[in-house]
Design an enzyme around this catalytic site. Sequence first.
Site, PDB file in Angstrom:
ATOM      1  CG  HIS A 157      -0.070  -9.363  -2.724  1.00 52.22           C
ATOM      2  ND1 HIS A 157      -0.043  -8.046  -3.114  1.00 52.22           N
ATOM      3  CD2 HIS A 157      -0.954  -9.432  -1.707  1.00 52.22           C
ATOM      4  CE1 HIS A 157      -0.863  -7.348  -2.351  1.00 52.22           C
ATOM      5  NE2 HIS A 157      -1.429  -8.166  -1.496  1.00 52.22           N
TER       6      HIS A 157
ATOM      7  CG  HIS B 284      -1.867  -1.205   1.196  1.00 59.65           C
ATOM      8  ND1 HIS B 284      -2.534  -1.635   2.312  1.00 59.65           N
ATOM      9  CD2 HIS B 284      -2.177  -2.093   0.204  1.00 59.65           C
ATOM     10  CE1 HIS B 284      -3.233  -2.730   2.014  1.00 59.65           C
ATOM     11  NE2 HIS B 284      -3.023  -3.027   0.744  1.00 59.65           N
TER      12      HIS B 284
HETATM   13 ZN    ZN Z   1      -3.889  -4.602  -0.341  1.00 60.31          ZN
END
Ligand code: ZN
Length: 302
Positions: free
Chosen positions: A261, A77
């Site tokens: 991810h 983030h």
């Molecule tokens: Zn995230």
Amino acid sequence: MRFQRTIKNTMAVEGIGLHSGRPVRMLLQPAAAGQGIVFIRTDLGGVEIAAAAENTSATSYATTLSRNNASIKTVEHLLAALAGLGIDNVTIEIDGEELPILDGSAAPFVRLIVEAGIQMQSLQRSTIKITKPIFVREGSKQVALWPADSPSISYFIDFDHPLLREQAMNIPVSEESFLRELADARTFGFLSDVQMLQANGLARGGSLENAVVLDEQKVLNKEGLRHRDEFVRHKILDLIGDLSLAGMPIIGHVVAHKAGHSLNARMVKKLLEHPECWTVIGSPAATRELPQEAHYQYQASL
Ligand SMILES: [Zn+2]
């Protein structure tokens, strides 16, 4: 032609890690042109870990960077906020192993960077321009990078949940679109997964303060969603953070379906292993041209 950027002033932020649940303090500091994004573990004697693809060590539920037996977890983030605002160089001192989750989005990091001020630097920024398509796939999940004149992302999710079916977004990648459409989208999870995650040492700091939590039918957070399609927006935010580990902004059209991810990291690896699929634009040679200033106003829709 774009120039590299750093922040003008040092900023501090404190919070708890989403997975560790531990308190952590972080200092964002200006850095020299050409340095890139570098984390320093002050609690481990100052081990430096660059935000670079070769340091990506784990990608389940969050992105972890490691070097010399030191790790820094849940970087996506902050990396998204830095990439979203076009910040190339910053040093991040941190006294723990996981970044603070704050509100689960990139908005608090964006506010911090905007408050710090953005400093234009005298070196050009290099970018990767995609010239041939590249794909990675894992079952029904996929990410593709297509040649395009300007950067954009098309993302589609269709999870088995009434609120997560057929959510799609197509968005040009720019500082303005990041601030307006993506920065405040929060991470999300399912109540049914919380016990399993916690038994595996994950989500220990997770709460309704820093994640959208869903039961089988609905959102449990009293305040509801920040956007009707907050979920796909957060997936795009994660993708922007993960793709920034390629080391240069990417000019191309990213098409992603239910990626995460791990697939994002595989795409970065494949991209860097196939230089015949892209060219580098802009050379980081010094220039005398006066860079233009960048000023942003940021108010999250909270
Ligand atoms: Zn995230």
